[in-house]
Design a protein around this motif. Sequence first.
Motif, mmCIF file in Angstrom:
data_model
loop_
_atom_site.group_PDB
_atom_site.id
_atom_site.type_symbol
_atom_site.label_atom_id
_atom_site.label_comp_id
_atom_site.label_asym_id
_atom_site.label_seq_id
_atom_site.Cartn_x
_atom_site.Cartn_y
_atom_site.Cartn_z
ATOM 1 N N ALA A 82 27.659 -22.155 25.797
ATOM 2 C CA ALA A 82 27.809 -22.046 27.410
ATOM 3 C C ALA A 82 29.208 -22.370 28.057
ATOM 4 O O ALA A 82 30.108 -22.809 27.561
ATOM 5 C CB ALA A 82 26.809 -23.106 27.975
ATOM 6 N N TYR A 111 11.737 -31.225 32.749
ATOM 7 C CA TYR A 111 12.831 -30.643 33.159
ATOM 8 C C TYR A 111 12.502 -28.746 33.129
ATOM 9 O O TYR A 111 13.458 -28.091 32.954
ATOM 10 C CB TYR A 111 13.940 -30.607 31.956
ATOM 11 C CG TYR A 111 14.270 -32.033 31.657
ATOM 12 C CD1 TYR A 111 14.560 -33.150 32.313
ATOM 13 C CD2 TYR A 111 13.875 -32.613 30.040
ATOM 14 C CE1 TYR A 111 14.987 -34.129 32.161
ATOM 15 C CE2 TYR A 111 14.054 -33.823 29.776
ATOM 16 C CZ TYR A 111 14.525 -34.727 30.753
ATOM 17 O OH TYR A 111 14.643 -35.855 30.401
ATOM 18 N N CYS A 113 14.185 -24.733 29.987
ATOM 19 C CA CYS A 113 14.474 -23.587 30.887
ATOM 20 C C CYS A 113 16.029 -23.178 30.727
ATOM 21 O O CYS A 113 16.323 -21.933 30.968
ATOM 22 C CB CYS A 113 14.373 -23.619 31.961
ATOM 23 S SG CYS A 113 12.625 -24.263 32.867
ATOM 24 N N GLU A 114 16.659 -23.978 29.859
ATOM 25 C CA GLU A 114 18.148 -23.854 29.718
ATOM 26 C C GLU A 114 18.275 -22.569 28.897
ATOM 27 O O GLU A 114 17.957 -22.417 27.774
ATOM 28 C CB GLU A 114 18.882 -25.134 28.889
ATOM 29 C CG GLU A 114 20.416 -25.088 28.609
ATOM 30 C CD GLU A 114 21.199 -25.260 30.122
ATOM 31 O OE1 GLU A 114 20.738 -26.095 30.634
ATOM 32 O OE2 GLU A 114 22.040 -24.390 30.397
ATOM 33 N N ASP A 115 19.428 -21.593 29.366
ATOM 34 C CA ASP A 115 19.596 -20.544 28.625
ATOM 35 C C ASP A 115 21.124 -19.906 28.491
ATOM 36 O O ASP A 115 21.484 -18.962 28.108
ATOM 37 C CB ASP A 115 18.900 -19.056 29.360
ATOM 38 C CG ASP A 115 19.467 -18.910 30.637
ATOM 39 O OD1 ASP A 115 20.102 -19.719 31.000
ATOM 40 O OD2 ASP A 115 18.847 -17.807 31.175
ATOM 41 N N THR A 116 22.155 -20.991 28.842
ATOM 42 C CA THR A 116 23.356 -20.591 28.945
ATOM 43 C C THR A 116 23.974 -20.640 27.445
ATOM 44 O O THR A 116 24.976 -20.087 27.217
ATOM 45 C CB THR A 116 24.123 -21.597 29.760
ATOM 46 O OG1 THR A 116 23.838 -22.976 29.471
ATOM 47 C CG2 THR A 116 23.546 -21.602 31.086
ATOM 48 N N ASN A 140 11.826 -18.250 30.856
ATOM 49 C CA ASN A 140 12.504 -18.818 29.597
ATOM 50 C C ASN A 140 11.736 -19.591 28.803
ATOM 51 O O ASN A 140 12.354 -19.975 27.746
ATOM 52 C CB ASN A 140 13.799 -19.569 30.091
ATOM 53 C CG ASN A 140 14.856 -18.797 31.099
ATOM 54 O OD1 ASN A 140 14.904 -17.428 30.953
ATOM 55 N ND2 ASN A 140 15.961 -19.492 31.712
ATOM 56 N N HIS A 183 22.774 -16.602 28.409
ATOM 57 C CA HIS A 183 21.907 -16.439 29.702
ATOM 58 C C HIS A 183 20.966 -15.128 28.977
ATOM 59 O O HIS A 183 20.615 -14.190 29.883
ATOM 60 C CB HIS A 183 22.883 -15.647 30.920
ATOM 61 C CG HIS A 183 24.010 -16.524 31.099
ATOM 62 N ND1 HIS A 183 23.680 -17.501 31.922
ATOM 63 C CD2 HIS A 183 24.982 -16.756 30.810
ATOM 64 C CE1 HIS A 183 24.759 -18.217 32.375
ATOM 65 N NE2 HIS A 183 25.602 -17.626 31.704
ATOM 66 N N GLU A 214 23.828 -30.102 22.434
ATOM 67 C CA GLU A 214 22.570 -29.580 23.049
ATOM 68 C C GLU A 214 22.284 -28.129 22.578
ATOM 69 O O GLU A 214 23.222 -27.431 23.124
ATOM 70 C CB GLU A 214 22.639 -30.011 24.544
ATOM 71 C CG GLU A 214 22.735 -31.372 24.738
ATOM 72 C CD GLU A 214 21.587 -32.190 24.937
ATOM 73 O OE1 GLU A 214 20.450 -31.703 24.831
ATOM 74 O OE2 GLU A 214 21.443 -33.477 25.087
ATOM 75 N N PRO A 246 18.329 -29.259 25.126
ATOM 76 C CA PRO A 246 18.090 -29.749 26.518
ATOM 77 C C PRO A 246 16.816 -29.443 27.122
ATOM 78 O O PRO A 246 15.763 -29.214 26.405
ATOM 79 C CB PRO A 246 19.163 -28.778 27.303
ATOM 80 C CG PRO A 246 19.206 -27.559 26.111
ATOM 81 C CD PRO A 246 18.815 -27.883 24.659
ATOM 82 N N CYS A 261 20.098 -24.915 22.956
ATOM 83 C CA CYS A 261 18.891 -24.205 23.845
ATOM 84 C C CYS A 261 17.675 -24.101 22.766
ATOM 85 O O CYS A 261 17.704 -23.811 21.627
ATOM 86 C CB CYS A 261 19.176 -22.949 24.317
ATOM 87 S SG CYS A 261 20.568 -23.234 25.578
#
Length: 391
Positions: free
Chosen positions: A321, A72, A283-286, A80, A363, A355, A280, A357
């Motif tokens: 998020a 992913y 790269c997920e940063d929300t 990230n 962000h 989930e 997750p 991060c």
Amino acid sequence: MTYRVREDISMGNAADVRIDPATSPPTIAFSAHPHGGPEALWFHFRIERDPDASPPGNQVRLLLRHYLSLAYTHPDMTANIRPVIRTPASDWRRLEAPQRIDLPDGQIDLAWTIAAPPPGGSLEIALCPPYGPQEVEQLIADTTGYWHADPIGVTPAGRPLTRLSNRYSSPSDQTKSPNTPGLYMIARQHAGETPGSWVLDGLLRALAHAGDRSPLTWIIPLADLDAVLQGDYGKDRFPYDLNRAWGHPPMRHESLVIQRDMRRWAQRCTPILALDFHAPGPCEDTGLYCYPPDEKESPKLRDKVDPWLTRFREVLGEYAAENFARTGNYRSRWETPTFCDFAGHEFNCPAIAIETCYALADHGRIVLTPHHYQEIGRRLAQAILAHQPQI
Ligand SMILES: [Zn+2]
């Protein structure tokens, strides 16, 4: 050799390690090891430096190879990826954004220049702070006997599989007083997703603090224990993803054992909520988000879950998020039931996959440490304690 890399540590993972002492600073290149599965992401190893290290040097360059082969990942989101390091004298600390190295053939490597361990010293590096049996022991010790640990069966490799509980209650208690609210939680169905464990850790500390006000709570802290200890990433791991192994009959021994435990739990309480902790893509940063039951497939269950989503989102504040309730519509290698499907269909229990991060939330404005994860767990506990049905 001046440096040595040890991946033969608990929860260790590294592949194709190459040490080049001739570069300035010396380079330690590595890849995440898939350990026989289709996906790779988790890494964790220790760098040891010779006591009579030469050249002296006070920096080392870490090079994570084959970024685009990791699970992913996205070419525009390399910033990230923020691993953690610690020395024997310091706690986990997150690295800054990596230097991105675009190779002529289109591959991407990521590099960080860090302080080298002193001669004779060591440091550990990991995708995220590891969480294993030692951390569970620490939680039990810190909460002074509130959580009992019981084996409920064994793993496929024959290790005892532990369930924590705050009390057992009994089926007859439930007959007499049918309003005992019950909570069942599970983490590490995917072994490398350690943020979920840290959130659960904070949640369990808060429930212990609340004492008798907490619901009857049973927990599987390290569901795929074999994979956790051998340092697997574990998402979609062969022979069967644990979180797709919850049908009838179950396709993994862990899900068989835990299903039977959940039936014992459900006889002793009124199930009010089941939570399944994950992380997750890297790269997920929300921020934190959830997978509730699909409203078209299970409208009644979704109606029971929605109030929990509202409460969780409210207490989570800056950690949540914007896109908080998502649909799990990504392609899966197995289309069979998840833990949440099982809890929903078997016990009519609202069940939510959460989930969290790996490195960032809001962000990138929040750089996540174990302290933040535990705070997220404490806030989830606050929502559960405030909204459980009165006993
Ligand atoms: Zn997962």
